[in-house]
Every structure is written in structure tokens, then in C-alpha cells.
Design a protein around this motif. Structure first.
Motif, PDB file in Angstrom:
ATOM      1  N   GLN A  29       0.822  -1.211   0.000  1.00 12.46           N
ATOM      2  CA  GLN A  29       0.000   0.000   0.000  1.00 12.46           C
ATOM      3  C   GLN A  29       0.851   1.254   0.000  1.00 12.46           C
ATOM      4  O   GLN A  29       1.838   1.346   0.730  1.00 12.46           O
ATOM      5  CB  GLN A  29      -0.901   0.000   1.224  1.00 12.46           C
ATOM      6  N   GLY A 360      -8.574   4.855  10.581  1.00  9.09           N
ATOM      7  CA  GLY A 360      -7.420   5.068   9.704  1.00  9.09           C
ATOM      8  C   GLY A 360      -7.238   6.540   9.370  1.00  9.09           C
ATOM      9  O   GLY A 360      -6.439   6.893   8.502  1.00  9.09           O
ATOM     10  N   PHE A 409      -1.247   6.850   9.394  1.00  9.56           N
ATOM     11  CA  PHE A 409      -2.549   6.367   8.960  1.00  9.56           C
ATOM     12  C   PHE A 409      -2.589   4.900   9.360  1.00  9.56           C
ATOM     13  O   PHE A 409      -1.975   4.073   8.706  1.00  9.56           O
ATOM     14  CB  PHE A 409      -2.685   6.456   7.434  1.00  9.56           C
ATOM     15  N   LYS A 410      -3.247   4.599  10.463  1.00  6.78           N
ATOM     16  CA  LYS A 410      -3.170   3.218  10.954  1.00  6.78           C
ATOM     17  C   LYS A 410      -4.528   2.547  11.000  1.00  6.78           C
ATOM     18  O   LYS A 410      -5.465   3.090  11.551  1.00  6.78           O
ATOM     19  CB  LYS A 410      -2.637   3.221  12.401  1.00  6.78           C
ATOM     20  N   ASN A 438      -7.546   0.778  -2.560  1.00  6.93           N
ATOM     21  CA  ASN A 438      -6.711   1.611  -1.678  1.00  6.93           C
ATOM     22  C   ASN A 438      -7.273   1.739  -0.277  1.00  6.93           C
ATOM     23  O   ASN A 438      -7.098   2.760   0.385  1.00  6.93           O
ATOM     24  CB  ASN A 438      -6.535   3.027  -2.250  1.00  6.93           C
ATOM     25  N   ALA A 440      -7.471   1.301   3.602  1.00 10.81           N
ATOM     26  CA  ALA A 440      -6.381   1.178   4.574  1.00 10.81           C
ATOM     27  C   ALA A 440      -6.299  -0.233   5.154  1.00 10.81           C
ATOM     28  O   ALA A 440      -7.313  -0.806   5.556  1.00 10.81           O
ATOM     29  CB  ALA A 440      -6.585   2.199   5.685  1.00 10.81           C
TER      30      ALA A 440
END
Ligand code: SF4
Length: 513
Positions: A29, A360, A409-410, A438, A440
Motif C-alpha cells: 500500500q 485510519g 494512517f493506521k 486503496n 487502509a
């Protein structure tokens, strides 16, 4: 493994581009990834080269075409000649029937997935599934044509779970989630018989401000304030002339979405809902939704209009209950406004309120998500939709990624579980699910709802089992045929073009009159 910053894919058959590209970026990613034809120049700074050869036919002497290499070949190579780290830098898989596209695709995705998994030393939660509707697959597996068709229901579920894990490498947890949702959806769909009806979508493409992650065709209200009535004129014309669409079917659900429909003034909302109700037979409508959306657009007067028109379901979408994040993502409303709007709607009698959340978001980890869930649990909505952030190309957040790269961005399994547990405590169960490109962490968007509060329109649109009539800029009308074929009639996205070409939008619907 050395850091991968650039990936090049060489593909000799572009008709499989989506499958190959999506699977590669699911493992990597955010890494710049491009697809090339054989013979094209590959950038010298490529860190990983994925070479996929599917073209199994060649020229025999004399020019007659025949299969000369009945095989698929995939290789992964790092920079230089030495190949990648890992045990299987190249694989050649026999293909029994190269003209059988589903079979070819299946072998291709399995082989590529196995190689990438070995290379990255990890699995993906949804295995090699790259489509946005994994529940549809679970649904098909729950109702198999042959093999286990005579099995009792419990066995059908085990069969579906097993096939998802064995055939597509889906994790046990996700296979179980998909099958549970498919079972709940099947039970709902059986009751409402969607093929006999249709749904109506009406789009209001304005928002108080544009969120940083937004990729919808929405425009800031300030820019269009003076044109909203003109937009409603065009929309009214389109709605009124669509009253005879899908003859012989009854209207089952109405969804007014956007954008943010509650950016409309009370008199404008009144006008829009009256037009809908004057045009269509509402007697068979099972669900009437208005996506209120942004808390900063909700007032008592607007909610009174919705109550008068018997709106059965609304959305009030916080996305997060952390003020710092709201400020960062350009929502321009406060956590307090979300709570006030929710409590106001409750006090006025709305008994089916959905809240959308995003996990995210920049800078948010498990602690921030936990805080959001605690606040949501206190409010006690009827359904919650948890989205994993998807950075589509159009979103300003994706375009300005460099500015945000220092902010994390988790999305982790723990975060998804925390949301699931919170919804369980609210006596909600998952009822619809979809994935996005795309997205997350390769996770998913899941709708949870209390008993009898599941959003029917959400299920119908995801399972593609009902015709949808769509009015407004960027509306996409969907014709679902009995044999499963789907055709779309698209409206233009741009508001100015919609106003100028409204007669053309109306004429485009002639095939469904
Ligand atoms: S509220 Fe929704 S549609 Fe409006 S700008 Fe934000 S993300 Fe986009």
C-alpha cells in the motif's frame, strides 16, 4: 527485505490488469506502482519487478496460430540480476484451458498471491479477493448449484467458509464475517422480494465544506448557494419525468444522499420531499432515508420537515469523536455539534439513526478509536457504519499526501475488533460489507445494526439485486436483469453540466420507461 519504493509490473495481457495491479498494491500500500507492456522501458530505480506472462499463444511456422506454451509464468525480481529474497522468484503454472477466463483468472490470482505472500512473509485478511463485494461470493457459496446443495443450512455455512479460506486464502475471521452477513442479508432479501420492486436515489451534491478525504462529487455550498434553487428546478424536472420508470414494479426504498441533503434550507427540503411523494406511489415504501450527514447542517426546523414527511431513517455522521482529527480533516464541526444533533433528533422521535465512522484517519490509533467508540456507545445509535479510510485518487488527502506523511494512517486488526466489540455491546450485528480500492490495511467497510434496523437500501445496492432509479448530478441508474446482467445509465457529475443538460439526462432514461 529491503525497502520497496517503486514497483513495476510487466503484463502481456492488459485484460487482467485490474486483478494483477490490485493484488500487488494490496501487499504494498502506498508504493508507487505502474504497469508496463513487454518491451517498454522500465525505470532504472525499480525496487521490485513483477513480470506476468499470460499470453499462451504463439505463431507456428506458416502463420497458423496455436497454443505453444500452455502455461502462466510469474516472476518477482529485485534490482539487479540476483532475483528477490524468498524461495520462489519464478513460477510456471500449467493452464488447462487458456480460453477459460474465470479459470485463468483464478490460477493467476492464486499463484501471484502465493508468491507475494512468500515474498512479504504475511497474509492479507481478504486473501486474493480484489473485488469490492466479498459477501456476494459468500452468498453464491451459501447457495451452491451442485456439490452441497442438499446440505442443511449449517453445513452450507461451513462449506462457504471452507471454500473462502481454501480457494481464496481469506482469513478464518473474514470468511466467518462474510458468511454471517450473507446469511442475514439472504433472510432480509427473501422477505422483501427485491426483483419485484425498485429503489429511488436522489442526490444533493452540496456540503458545508469539503472533507480532506472526500472523493465524492460534492461542492462547497458557499460556491453554489445562489444556484441551489436552480439545481432543485432541474432535479424536480428529472424526478417528475421519472415517475413512469420501471413500470410494473413498486417503489420499495428511497434514499436521499449526496453530498449532504441537509445543506438544503427547510423550504427546499420541503419542496424536494413533496416532489418525490407527489411523483411516486409511496404506499409500498419500506424505508425512506435522508442522509443528514454533517452535524453542522442539522437544525430543529429541518428535522421537523423530515418528521412531517415520515422519513424513517437518517444518518448523522461523526466520522470521529476526536476534535483534533475533525479539525485536521476539514470537517469544520465540533464533537459537541454531533452530540447535540443526535440528541435533538432522538428527542423528536427518530428511531433509526445511523452514524458513520472512519478508522485510519490521520493521526488516529487505537486510543483515539477507543475514545470515539466510547462516545458512540453513550449516544446509542441504531446502526453504525465503520469505514476503513480509502484514499481514492480524487481525494485532496491523497493529492497532498506529502504534507501528511509525518502523520500516521493506521488501521489494524485491533482497531477493527474494537469497533466490532463496541457495536456488539450496542446489540448490533454486521449486516452489510464492502471493500474499496486503496482501502487502509486491506480491511473493509462494515454496517452494523440493531434488530430490524438494517439499512435496506445499503443491502440492495451492495448485492445488486434490485433496479435503482437515480436522479441528480452524478446519479447512476442501475438496471438489474433477471439473468444477473447489469446496465447503468449515468448522469453527468458536474453540477453546471447537469443544469445545462437536464433534458438529455431525462432522455437517457427512455429505455426504462
Ligand atoms: S460530508 Fe461526505 S460528501 Fe461531503 S465533503 Fe465530506 S466526505 Fe464528501
Amino acid at each position: 527485505m529491503s525497502e520497496i519504493r517503486k514497483i513495476s509490473i510487466i503484463l502481456d495481457n492488459r485484460s487482467y490488469e485490474y486483478d494483477v495491479y490490485t493484488l500487488v498494491i494490496a501487499f504494498f500500500q502506498g508504493v508507487e506502482t505502474r504497469v508496463y507492456d513487454p518491451g517498454q522501458e522500465i525505470p532504472a530505480d525499480t525496487d521490485l519487478l513483477v513480470d506476468v506472462k499470460l499470453d499462451c499463444t504463439g505463431e507456428q511456422a506458416g502463420g497458423q496460430e496455436q497454443t505453444i506454451v500452455p502455461a502462466l509464468s510469474i516472476s518477482l525480481r529485485g534490482p539487479g540480476e540476483s532475483g528477490v529474497e524468498g524461495d520462489a522468484p519464478e513460477r510456471i503454472e500449467p493452464v488447462p484451458d487458456a480460453d477459460n477466463r474465470p479459470l485463468m483468472k483464478n490460477i493467476l490470482k492464486r499463484t501471484l498471491y502465493e508468491m507475494l505472500r512468500e515474498y512479504c512473509k504475511r497474509d492479507l485478511p481478504w486473501g486474493n479477493l480484489t473485488g469490492i463485494r466479498p459477501v456476494k461470493l459468500a452468498m453464491d457459496l451459501l447457495h451452491p448449484s451442485e456439490e452441497s446443495s442438499s446440505d442443511p443450512a449449517q453445513d452450507a455455512a461451513s462449506y462457504a467458509r471452507r471454500k473462502m479460506t481454501e480457494r481464496y486464502y481469506v482469513s478464518d475471521r473474514k470468511a466467518d464475517l462474510a458468511v454471517r452477513i450473507a446469511q442475514r442479508e439472504s433472510a432480509i432479501l427473501e422477505k422483501i422480494r427485491p426483483k419485484e420492486g425498485f429503489s429511488l436515489y436522489v442526490g444533493i451534491p452540496f456540503c458545508p465544506s469539503i472533507c480532506l478525504y472526500c472523493s465524492f462529487s460534492s461542492s462547497p455550498l458557499k460556491l453554489w448557494e445562489k444556484k441551489v434553487d436552480e439545481y432543485l428546478d432541474a432535479l424536480e424536472k428529472e424526478i417528475r419525468s421519472s415517475g413512469n420508470c420501471f413500470p410494473g414494479r413498486r417503489l420499495q426504498t428511497v434514499y436521499v444522499g449526496g453530498g449532504t441533503p441537509t445543506t438544503l434550507e427547510p423550504y427546499q427540503l420541503e419542496r424536494l420531499l413533496t416532489v418525490i411523494e407527489e411523483t411516486f406511489d409511496m404506499s409500498g415504501v419500506l424505508e425512506y432515508t435522508v442522509e443528514a450527514g454533517r452535524p453542522d447542517s442539522i437544525t430543529r426546523e429541518k428535522l421537523e420537515v423530515l418528521r412531517r414527511h415520515h422519513i424513517s431513517r437518517i444518518s448523522i455522521n461523526p466520522q470521529t469523536m476526536n476534535q483534533k482529527t475533525l479539525d485536521l480533516i476539514g470537517r469544520r464541526h465540533t464533537v459537541e455539534q454531533t452530540k447535540e444533533a443526535f440528541l435533538l433528533a432522538r428527542s423528536m422521535g427518530f428511531d433509526n439513526i445511523n452514524m458513520d465512522l472512519i478508522v485510519g484517519l490521520p493521526g488516529e490509533g487505537i486510543r483515539e478509536v477507543e475514545h470515539t467508540m466510547e462516545e458512540i456507545e453513550t449516544l446509542d445509535p441504531d446502526d453504525v457504519t465503520v469505514h476503513a479510510l480509502a484514499l481514492k485518487r480524487a481525494a485532496r488527502l491523497a493529492l497532498h499526501m506529502d504534507e501528511y506523511e509525518k502523520i500516521s494512517f493506521k488501521v489494524s486488526d485491533d482497531i477493527m475488533r474494537r469497533c466490532e466489540e463496541g457495536c456488539e455491546r450496542l446489540q448490533m450485528t454486521p449486516y452489510y460489507l464492502y471493500r474499496q480500492k486503496n482501502i487502509a490495511g486491506n480491511f473493509e467497510n462494515v454496517g452494523y445494526a440493531k434488530s430490524h434496523k438494517a439499512g435496506l437500501y445499503n443491502i440492495l445496492i451492495m448485492e445488486e439485486v434490485q433496479c435503482i432509479l437515480a436522479c441528480g448530478a452524478s446519479g447512476s441508474t442501475k438496471i438489474v436483469y433477471d439473468d444477473g446482467r447489469i446496465e447503468r445509465i449515468e448522469n453527468v457529475k458536474d453540477i453546471r453540466s447537469y443544469l445545462d443538460r437536464i433534458d438529455e439526462m431525462i432522455d437517457r432514461k427512455n429505455p426504462i420507461r
